[in-house]
Write an enzyme that holds these catalytic residues in place. Structure first.
Site, PDB file in Angstrom:
ATOM      1  N   GLU A  88       0.826  -1.212   0.000  1.00 45.67           N
ATOM      2  CA  GLU A  88       0.000   0.000   0.000  1.00 45.67           C
ATOM      3  C   GLU A  88       0.860   1.262   0.000  1.00 45.67           C
ATOM      4  O   GLU A  88       1.912   1.307   0.630  1.00 45.67           O
ATOM      5  CB  GLU A  88      -0.934   0.016   1.203  1.00 45.67           C
ATOM      6  CG  GLU A  88      -1.878  -1.172   1.297  1.00 45.67           C
ATOM      7  CD  GLU A  88      -2.870  -1.245   0.135  1.00 45.67           C
ATOM      8  OE1 GLU A  88      -2.942  -0.289  -0.659  1.00 45.67           O
ATOM      9  OE2 GLU A  88      -3.564  -2.270   0.027  1.00 45.67           O
ATOM     10  N   GLY A  89       0.374   2.280  -0.691  1.00 48.16           N
ATOM     11  CA  GLY A  89       1.120   3.529  -0.841  1.00 48.16           C
ATOM     12  C   GLY A  89       0.910   4.499   0.315  1.00 48.16           C
ATOM     13  O   GLY A  89       0.117   4.263   1.226  1.00 48.16           O
ATOM     14  N   PHE A  90       1.645   5.593   0.221  1.00 47.91           N
ATOM     15  CA  PHE A  90       1.658   6.624   1.257  1.00 47.91           C
ATOM     16  C   PHE A  90       0.256   7.169   1.546  1.00 47.91           C
ATOM     17  O   PHE A  90      -0.123   7.350   2.703  1.00 47.91           O
ATOM     18  CB  PHE A  90       2.571   7.756   0.768  1.00 47.91           C
ATOM     19  CG  PHE A  90       2.804   8.854   1.750  1.00 47.91           C
ATOM     20  CD1 PHE A  90       3.355   8.590   2.999  1.00 47.91           C
ATOM     21  CD2 PHE A  90       2.503  10.162   1.418  1.00 47.91           C
ATOM     22  CE1 PHE A  90       3.596   9.617   3.898  1.00 47.91           C
ATOM     23  CE2 PHE A  90       2.748  11.201   2.320  1.00 47.91           C
ATOM     24  CZ  PHE A  90       3.292  10.931   3.561  1.00 47.91           C
ATOM     25  N   PHE A 423      -3.732   9.787  -4.035  1.00 49.26           N
ATOM     26  CA  PHE A 423      -2.919  11.009  -4.046  1.00 49.26           C
ATOM     27  C   PHE A 423      -3.802  12.213  -4.394  1.00 49.26           C
ATOM     28  O   PHE A 423      -3.737  13.256  -3.750  1.00 49.26           O
ATOM     29  CB  PHE A 423      -1.791  10.842  -5.070  1.00 49.26           C
ATOM     30  CG  PHE A 423      -0.733  11.909  -5.047  1.00 49.26           C
ATOM     31  CD1 PHE A 423       0.508  11.659  -4.469  1.00 49.26           C
ATOM     32  CD2 PHE A 423      -0.949  13.148  -5.620  1.00 49.26           C
ATOM     33  CE1 PHE A 423       1.500  12.633  -4.460  1.00 49.26           C
ATOM     34  CE2 PHE A 423       0.037  14.124  -5.619  1.00 49.26           C
ATOM     35  CZ  PHE A 423       1.258  13.870  -5.040  1.00 49.26           C
TER      36      PHE A 423
HETATM   37  N1  LIG Z   1       6.186  13.740  -6.085  1.00 46.00           N
HETATM   38  C1  LIG Z   1       5.117  13.080  -6.538  1.00 46.00           C
HETATM   39  N2  LIG Z   1       4.985  11.780  -6.260  1.00 46.00           N
HETATM   40  C2  LIG Z   1       3.879  11.165  -6.710  1.00 46.00           C
HETATM   41  C3  LIG Z   1       2.897  11.801  -7.474  1.00 46.00           C
HETATM   42  N3  LIG Z   1       1.933  10.911  -7.766  1.00 46.00           N
HETATM   43  C4  LIG Z   1       2.302   9.760  -7.201  1.00 46.00           C
HETATM   44  N4  LIG Z   1       3.476   9.899  -6.565  1.00 46.00           N
HETATM   45  C5  LIG Z   1       4.251   8.888  -5.836  1.00 46.00           C
HETATM   46  O1  LIG Z   1       3.631   7.661  -6.019  1.00 46.00           O
HETATM   47  C6  LIG Z   1       3.061   7.226  -4.793  1.00 46.00           C
HETATM   48  C7  LIG Z   1       1.761   6.517  -5.114  1.00 46.00           C
HETATM   49  O2  LIG Z   1       0.695   7.236  -4.844  1.00 46.00           O
HETATM   50  P1  LIG Z   1      -0.139   7.002  -3.546  1.00 46.00           P
HETATM   51  O3  LIG Z   1      -1.371   7.712  -3.834  1.00 46.00           O
HETATM   52  O4  LIG Z   1       0.573   7.366  -2.324  1.00 46.00           O
HETATM   53  O5  LIG Z   1      -0.248   5.456  -3.521  1.00 46.00           O
HETATM   54  P2  LIG Z   1      -1.514   4.656  -3.324  1.00 46.00           P
HETATM   55  O6  LIG Z   1      -2.040   4.788  -1.935  1.00 46.00           O
HETATM   56  O7  LIG Z   1      -1.217   3.309  -3.846  1.00 46.00           O
HETATM   57  O8  LIG Z   1      -2.531   5.458  -4.156  1.00 46.00           O
HETATM   58  P3  LIG Z   1      -2.826   5.533  -5.650  1.00 46.00           P
HETATM   59  O9  LIG Z   1      -2.393   6.862  -6.184  1.00 46.00           O
HETATM   60  O10 LIG Z   1      -4.285   5.408  -5.541  1.00 46.00           O
HETATM   61  O11 LIG Z   1      -2.070   4.399  -6.190  1.00 46.00           O
HETATM   62  C8  LIG Z   1       2.991   8.441  -3.904  1.00 46.00           C
HETATM   63  O12 LIG Z   1       3.034   8.156  -2.538  1.00 46.00           O
HETATM   64  C9  LIG Z   1       4.222   9.191  -4.354  1.00 46.00           C
HETATM   65  O13 LIG Z   1       5.369   8.648  -3.756  1.00 46.00           O
HETATM   66  C10 LIG Z   1       3.086  13.181  -7.770  1.00 46.00           C
HETATM   67  O14 LIG Z   1       2.285  13.826  -8.415  1.00 46.00           O
HETATM   68  N5  LIG Z   1       4.208  13.760  -7.283  1.00 46.00           N
END
Ligand SMILES: Nc1nc2c(ncn2[C@@H]2O[C@H](COP(=O)(O)OP(=O)(O)OP(=O)(O)O)[C@@H](O)[C@H]2O)c(=O)[nH]1
Ligand SMILES: *[C@@H]1O[C@H](CO)[C@@H](O)[C@H](O)[C@H]1NC(C)=O
Ligand SMILES: *[C@@H]1O[C@H](CO)[C@@H](O)[C@H](O)[C@H]1NC(C)=O
Ligand SMILES: *[C@@H]1O[C@H](CO)[C@@H](O)[C@H](O)[C@H]1NC(C)=O
Length: 463
Positions: A88-90, A423
């Site tokens: 799972e992502g941030f 995000f």
């Molecule tokens: N700096 C930056 N990093 C991003 C961006 N979009 C995605 N990321 C990176 O990719 C990761 C994935 O997105 P998250 O939304 O956190 O992960 P997730 O919970 O799996 O969510 P999804 O976006 O739904 O996949 C983020 O935590 C960032 O590390 C962006 O626009 N800018």
């Protein structure tokens, strides 16, 4: 540096933590700069007497900031720790924090529970090379005093210090029910059950359980068991209160349980308390001012350090004179999802929005790889991005850079994000807190061939 010496205790601890993690490969000038930076910035977020959560003599406050081991024992504190499924992502993890916070609120009706913040690290998306991104305390990304104004929280290293060492009494691995749930018969329930999946914890020679534990190798669990749970987070409360006596309980796979009340008052209180760390907001604000002619004054986005006093009227925020766009790429395009546009499609939409809203600037937040980014720059040469130097990246880490991207998007006159990206969802919430007209927030790109392009839902803040 005199400010640095006026730090509160917590600040000193964070500074020490930062120093300990210092990478020997860093050049000495940089590490010196790093120390000053962290000290000054972290210190400036510490509560000075009239902190956000009231006075330091408040027992609630005292419980969450550096109790000695004996003081903690005398008070019968119980600790709730948690972790989330590794892939799972941030931003999903930020959502799980909200669920755990509401569980802690329920538990606190019957006892002195404290939430231990799981250190950040080993996230799949944090791919910057040659950087050791583990054991990152929450204070590097969020304002701890703001979190504490909602529920008592402590960093993991504080837990080790005040609970008597790197021991967790009981780990509960949450899982669903092996038999699934019978159609039409949804019920909320909790049961001790045999583990369905192979345990990610191994018993060592001394009989302790070893596991990931956020990269803290010395951490051990005394007992690990599996619990099938179905329902909202607080469904676990009776079990934790009545069936377990362990002082520290860790819920692994905490994402298994749902929100107590999604987008209700409690949800929003916790969400509002998740204020970004001040140094990240400051860097985002500097960037807005320098490259986007955007300041809180001009944009009507006044910010209050104390989130409990932040109550912007819907539609009161104007935002900076730029379009903010979040383009989630990488794994979102590998599966050829039909709700994600091609770069060409995205640029077409961006140009039409800029024209419609009379905006000359566009800020792009994206996780696109280098090749795609070059392609995008060719198609949209005027785009503005936040591009940290190598040293800044080391300091802020991928998580900090992502937060700055979110912060800048949150202040745009108009925002458009990517379909079902957490995000983008977190940006929606940030804009809701700032008081933007929902029309300028709940927008997403459509896939090139997408027929029914449903737009995101407006979740109104309940104060
Ligand atoms: N700096 C930056 N990093 C991003 C961006 N979009 C995605 N990321 C990176 O990719 C990761 C994935 O997105 P998250 O939304 O956190 O992960 P997730 O919970 O799996 O969510 P999804 O976006 O739904 O996949 C983020 O935590 C960032 O590390 C962006 O626009 N800018
Ligand atoms: C908790 O204890 C009660 C009373 O002993 C018991 O009925 C219940 O099944 C237990 N709950 C779980 C999840 O084991
Ligand atoms: C481990 O925890 C379970 C569930 O609380 C309990 O039934 C069991 O007795 C514990 N085992 C040990 C060795 O403490
Ligand atoms: C910045 O915005 C202000 C107010 O909208 C405007 O008066 C000023 O000309 C702008 N400056 C630049 C450099 O665009």
């Amino acid at each position: 540096m005199s400010d640095a010496f006026r730090c509160t205790r917590k600040c000193v601890a964070l500074k020490a933590m930062a120093e300990r993690r210092e990478d020997s490969a860093l050049s000495s000038w940089f590490s010196a700069a790093f120390r000053c930076f962290v000290a000054v910035l972290l210190c400036s977020v510490c509560p000075h007497g009239s902190g956000v959560s009231g006075s330091e003599s408040d027992p609630f406050w005292a419980g969450s900031s550096g109790l000695s081991e004996t003081a903690a024992a005398a008070r019968d504190v119980r600790y709730l720790l948690y972790d989330v499924n590794p892939p799972e992502g941030f931003n999903l993890r930020r959502d799980v924090y909200i669920r755990m916070a509401s569980l802690v609120k329920t538990l606190r009706q019957r006892g002195d529970w404290v939430l231990v913040l799981p250190p950040w690290g080993r996230l799949y998306h944090w791919q910057s090379p040659d950087m050791h991104q583990v054991q990152i305390p929450w204070g590097e990304f969020f304002s701890i005093s703001s979190l504490q104004a909602n529920i008592p929280v402590i960093e993991y290293e504080e837990f080790i210090a005040e609970s008597g060492g790197p021991f967790i009494n009981q780990v509960l691995v949450l899982q669903n029910y092996a038999e699934g749930w019978k159609e039409g018969a949804w019920e909320e329930k909790v049961d001790e059950r045999p583990c369905i999946e192979r345990l990610l914890y191994d018993k060592d020679k001394q009989g302790y359980y070893r596991g990931w534990f956020w990269g803290y190798e010395e951490t051990r669990a005394l007992n690990v068991t599996c619990v099938s749970a179905q329902g909202h987070a607080s469904v676990l409360a009776p079990y934790l209160l009545e069936n377990l006596t362990a002082t520290s309980v860790m819920l692994d796979r905490a994402e298994t349980v749902l929100h107590d009340h999604y987008a209700g008052k409690d949800y929003w209180n916790t969400r509002r308390s998740m204020v970004f760390a001040k140094h990240l907001r400051v860097l985002g604000d500097q960037f807005r001012a320098q490259y986007l002619n955007s300041t809180d004054k001009l944009d009507h986005t006044p910010y209050n350090e104390d989130w409990t006093r932040m109550k912007a009227k819907l539609g009161s925020a104007k935002g900076g004179p730029y379009l903010g766009a979040h383009l989630r790429r990488k794994d979102f395009i590998w599966g050829h999802r039909e709700d994600v546009p091609s770069l060409k499609g995205a640029v077409k939409k961006i140009r039409s929005l800029m024209k419609k809203h009379k905006l000359e600037k566009v800020f792009i937040a994206s996780d696109a790889d280098e090749e795609e980014m070059l392609k995008l720059k060719k198609l949209l040469p005027e785009m503005v991005r936040y591009e940290p130097s190598r040293d800044e990246l080391k300091l802020l880490k991928d998580g900090g850079v992502a937060i700055i991207d979110q912060w800048i998007c949150a202040h745009a006159r108009y925002f458009i994000g990517t379909s079902v990206s957490t995000f983008s969802f977190r940006i929606h919430e940030e804009r809701e807190i700032l008081g933007f007209d929902p029309k300028t927030t709940y927008n997403r790109f459509c896939g090139d061939e997408e027929n029914k392009c449903e737009q995101p839902t407006h979740w109104k803040i309940i104060y």
